[in-house]
Motif scaffolding. Structure first.
Motif, mmCIF file in Angstrom:
data_model
loop_
_atom_site.group_PDB
_atom_site.id
_atom_site.type_symbol
_atom_site.label_atom_id
_atom_site.label_comp_id
_atom_site.label_asym_id
_atom_site.label_seq_id
_atom_site.Cartn_x
_atom_site.Cartn_y
_atom_site.Cartn_z
ATOM 1 N N ASN A 64 27.232 -85.377 27.894
ATOM 2 C CA ASN A 64 28.484 -85.954 28.389
ATOM 3 C C ASN A 64 28.270 -86.961 29.502
ATOM 4 O O ASN A 64 29.069 -87.887 29.669
ATOM 5 C CB ASN A 64 29.400 -84.843 28.922
ATOM 6 C CG ASN A 64 30.072 -84.060 27.817
ATOM 7 O OD1 ASN A 64 29.806 -84.269 26.636
ATOM 8 N ND2 ASN A 64 30.943 -83.143 28.189
ATOM 9 N N PHE A 65 27.213 -86.791 30.286
ATOM 10 C CA PHE A 65 27.039 -87.572 31.503
ATOM 11 C C PHE A 65 25.962 -88.640 31.367
ATOM 12 O O PHE A 65 25.412 -89.122 32.357
ATOM 13 C CB PHE A 65 26.774 -86.630 32.673
ATOM 14 C CG PHE A 65 27.749 -85.488 32.702
ATOM 15 C CD1 PHE A 65 29.108 -85.731 32.877
ATOM 16 C CD2 PHE A 65 27.335 -84.192 32.456
ATOM 17 C CE1 PHE A 65 30.024 -84.699 32.842
ATOM 18 C CE2 PHE A 65 28.252 -83.146 32.427
ATOM 19 C CZ PHE A 65 29.592 -83.400 32.618
ATOM 20 N N GLY A 66 25.663 -89.017 30.125
ATOM 21 C CA GLY A 66 24.793 -90.147 29.859
ATOM 22 C C GLY A 66 23.338 -89.764 29.679
ATOM 23 O O GLY A 66 22.805 -88.890 30.375
ATOM 24 N N MET A 268 33.884 -78.410 24.142
ATOM 25 C CA MET A 268 35.001 -79.027 24.849
ATOM 26 C C MET A 268 34.979 -78.811 26.357
ATOM 27 O O MET A 268 35.820 -79.349 27.072
ATOM 28 C CB MET A 268 36.328 -78.521 24.278
ATOM 29 C CG MET A 268 36.559 -78.956 22.845
ATOM 30 S SD MET A 268 36.582 -80.759 22.689
ATOM 31 C CE MET A 268 36.017 -80.945 20.992
ATOM 32 N N GLY A 269 34.026 -78.038 26.854
ATOM 33 C CA GLY A 269 33.956 -77.791 28.287
ATOM 34 C C GLY A 269 33.410 -78.969 29.071
ATOM 35 O O GLY A 269 32.920 -79.955 28.511
ATOM 36 N N PHE A 270 33.507 -78.887 30.394
ATOM 37 C CA PHE A 270 32.924 -79.857 31.317
ATOM 38 C C PHE A 270 33.508 -81.256 31.126
ATOM 39 O O PHE A 270 32.791 -82.242 31.028
ATOM 40 C CB PHE A 270 31.400 -79.855 31.197
ATOM 41 C CG PHE A 270 30.793 -78.486 31.329
ATOM 42 C CD1 PHE A 270 30.700 -77.881 32.568
ATOM 43 C CD2 PHE A 270 30.382 -77.780 30.215
ATOM 44 C CE1 PHE A 270 30.171 -76.600 32.701
ATOM 45 C CE2 PHE A 270 29.859 -76.496 30.330
ATOM 46 C CZ PHE A 270 29.759 -75.905 31.579
ATOM 47 N N PHE A 271 34.835 -81.302 31.054
ATOM 48 C CA PHE A 271 35.622 -82.537 31.086
ATOM 49 C C PHE A 271 35.591 -83.367 29.808
ATOM 50 O O PHE A 271 36.062 -84.505 29.814
ATOM 51 C CB PHE A 271 35.238 -83.412 32.292
ATOM 52 C CG PHE A 271 35.761 -82.875 33.592
ATOM 53 C CD1 PHE A 271 37.092 -83.039 33.938
ATOM 54 C CD2 PHE A 271 34.928 -82.168 34.445
ATOM 55 C CE1 PHE A 271 37.577 -82.521 35.138
ATOM 56 C CE2 PHE A 271 35.408 -81.648 35.642
ATOM 57 C CZ PHE A 271 36.742 -81.825 35.986
ATOM 58 N N ARG A 272 35.117 -82.834 28.714
ATOM 59 C CA ARG A 272 35.223 -83.591 27.457
ATOM 60 C C ARG A 272 36.677 -83.951 27.161
ATOM 61 O O ARG A 272 36.971 -85.046 26.684
ATOM 62 C CB ARG A 272 34.614 -82.758 26.303
ATOM 63 C CG ARG A 272 34.885 -83.250 24.883
ATOM 64 C CD ARG A 272 34.465 -84.672 24.644
ATOM 65 N NE ARG A 272 33.071 -84.923 24.948
ATOM 66 C CZ ARG A 272 32.571 -86.130 25.130
ATOM 67 N NH1 ARG A 272 33.364 -87.195 25.082
ATOM 68 N NH2 ARG A 272 31.291 -86.309 25.408
ATOM 69 N N THR A 273 37.601 -83.049 27.460
ATOM 70 C CA THR A 273 39.026 -83.284 27.195
ATOM 71 C C THR A 273 39.779 -83.842 28.391
ATOM 72 O O THR A 273 40.975 -84.113 28.304
ATOM 73 C CB THR A 273 39.719 -81.980 26.770
ATOM 74 O OG1 THR A 273 39.715 -81.073 27.892
ATOM 75 C CG2 THR A 273 39.034 -81.344 25.573
ATOM 76 N N PRO A 437 32.136 -89.743 23.060
ATOM 77 C CA PRO A 437 31.301 -90.692 23.801
ATOM 78 C C PRO A 437 30.920 -90.157 25.183
ATOM 79 O O PRO A 437 31.472 -89.154 25.657
ATOM 80 C CB PRO A 437 32.195 -91.924 23.918
ATOM 81 C CG PRO A 437 33.587 -91.372 23.914
ATOM 82 C CD PRO A 437 33.544 -90.193 22.977
ATOM 83 N N CYS A 438 30.007 -90.846 25.808
ATOM 84 C CA CYS A 438 29.660 -90.544 27.196
ATOM 85 C C CYS A 438 30.926 -90.583 28.052
ATOM 86 O O CYS A 438 31.773 -91.466 27.886
ATOM 87 C CB CYS A 438 28.650 -91.580 27.682
ATOM 88 S SG CYS A 438 28.242 -91.456 29.430
#
Length: 464
Positions: A64-66, A268-273, A437-438
């Protein structure tokens, strides 16, 4: 040979070796000739010729964070130099601090005290949650959603709806009862959200109307099925967001029938949504939260779960109830702690909401230009494109496959030069592009994504 890592073999030779020496059972390539990559940075992968590919799936929402996030990479390097290995019977600082941060996030979100339990993969964390539920209730029958995916270990396969994942491995006596997911674009009850008054929830409630439905003993006030496993946004099922009141109405019934809610946040955790936990969008309080994937931004396998104190206290779930040699390994917990620290320094709730809204707006424009896009939707940066026939409804898997393959072939002309596109084909009919996406994707990269998708849809639907 000390220089073996310097030998550059051709892709043809490597494919021959893979065909001879590698099990094909540990993954699915989705392509007749899987792509070789050798580099990555931010939102991009690079092939063996150093050609760029914009990645819109980020290792199934694992990075998620690149790619090569410097802050997280440096933390793992430092741990590698200081304490790279340690048996989990002992303690190290990073485990304790990572667990504290995760437990405090759950307390913030749900107002419930609990504890964090680590493992090494999403399916393994699901297995641990199954043990916790069984230990607490003495029962082993669960509910889950059609289209849901919770892993492919034996226990996780029981609550993953696809028979395909179970077929080869004998009878699963504890197979879950699967409930239709509120997939409003393809409503299983052929209804419309604006007029159905959540008919699907009412159908679920009817399961408990009479003892002869076998779900509830009204005299003992006891359920036969004791936990409901749910993803807040269905991922492998097609990145489907539920309607806004669905989980509130469902949770009311679960509470009345003494059924635990296990929230699978692996994708979906850690701000994906746009929220730390995806379930936060819907105002319900789960009893257990399972997480993994981007907990370490993909740098080292680590997963885990949070459970409320009554389920996971040392008295309820004593030492040795479950174990994995690599659970809470130092490299993983160092990466997790660095990832959580990275999150704290950002403003992802705002950033993901803004980027997601902009991306979805561009997808709506793409849909207007292409009659073979039946649906676009999303929550934060968990987005979907449903590929159909020109009637905007009949699934079109062959077109989705062509677009996927052509994206991986690379060399697509763009304003930034030749480019490839990495997509994730998912959904009930394998006709959906699930976009993850990132979370730091720029507006320019979103525009590039639309440029690439526009070219692919145009090129793949042109008359020969």
């Amino acid at each position: 040979m000390n220089h073996i890592d310097k030998i550059r073999l051709s892709e043809e030779v490597l494919r021959e070796k893979e065909a001879q020496y590698c099990s094909h059972g540990d993954t699915a390539h989705y392509s007749p000739k899987p792509k070789f990559f050798q580099g990555c940075e931010g939102s991009f992968l690079y092939d063996r010729e150093d050609k760029p590919y914009l990645d819109l799936q980020m290792w199934y929402s694992t990075v998620n964070f690149g790619y090569r996030n410097k802050q997280i990479v440096e933390a793992v390097k430092a741990q590698l130099e200081q304490l790279p290995q340690l048996a989990c019977q002992y303690l190290h600082e990073e485990k304790v601090l990572a667990a504290e941060r995760l437990a405090l996030e759950c307390h913030r979100a749900f107002g419930i005290k609990g504890r964090v339990h680590f493992n090494v993969g999403g399916a393994q964390a699901i297995e641990d949650s199954i043990k916790i539920v069984r230990s607490a209730t003495g029962k082993c029958l669960f509910m889950a959603f059609m289209g849901g995916y919770h892993g492919r270990t034996l226990g996780a396969s029981e609550i993953t709806s696809s028979y395909r994942y179970r077929r080869r491995f004998g009878h699963f006596s504890n197979r879950a009862h699967f409930v239709p997911f509120p997939y409003c674009y393809r409503c299983p009850y052929d209804m419309k959200l604006e007029s159905c008054d959540y008919y699907c929830v009412k159908q679920f409630e009817r399961l408990f109307e009479t003892e002869y439905n076998s779900f509830w003993d009204s005299k003992a006030e006891e359920p036969e099925f004791v936990a409901f496993y749910a993803e807040p946004v269905q991922a492998t099922g097609g990145y489907i967001p539920p309607p806004p009141e669905y989980f509130l109405r469902l949770k009311k019934i679960l509470d009345e029938r003494k059924i635990l809610l296990v929230d699978d946040e692996v994708q979906m955790g850690f701000f994906r949504t746009g929220k730390f936990w995806g379930i936060e969008h819907f105002g319900v309080k789960p009893n257990i939260v399972v997480f993994g994937k981007t907990l370490t931004n993909g740098l080292n396998p680590l997963s885990g779960l949070w459970a409320e104190e009554a389920l996971i206290s040392p008295q309820a779930f004593p030492p040795g109830s479950t174990h994995s040699t690599y659970s809470s390994n130092p490299l993983g917990t160092a990466a997790a702690l660095a990832t959580l620290q990275w999150i704290e320094q950002q403003d992802y709730e705002r950033k993901v909401a803004e980027s997601g809204a902009y991306f979805l707006e561009q997808l709506e424009g793409l849909k207007k230009r292409h009659a073979v896009i039946g649906d676009v939707a999303g929550l934060g940066l968990a987005l979907r494109i449903e590929v159909t026939q020109a009637d905007r409804f009949t699934p079109n898997r062959s077109l989705a496959d062509r677009i996927f393959e052509l994206g991986l072939a690379g060399g697509i002309p763009t304003s930034r030069g030749p480019m490839g596109l990495v997509l994730n084909v998912t959904g009930y009919y394998k006709n959906v592009f699930g976009l993850a996406p990132c979370l730091d994707i720029t507006k320019g990269e979103i525009d590039l994504a639309i440029e690439l998708l526009d070219w692919l849809f145009t090129h793949c639907t042109e008359e020969p």
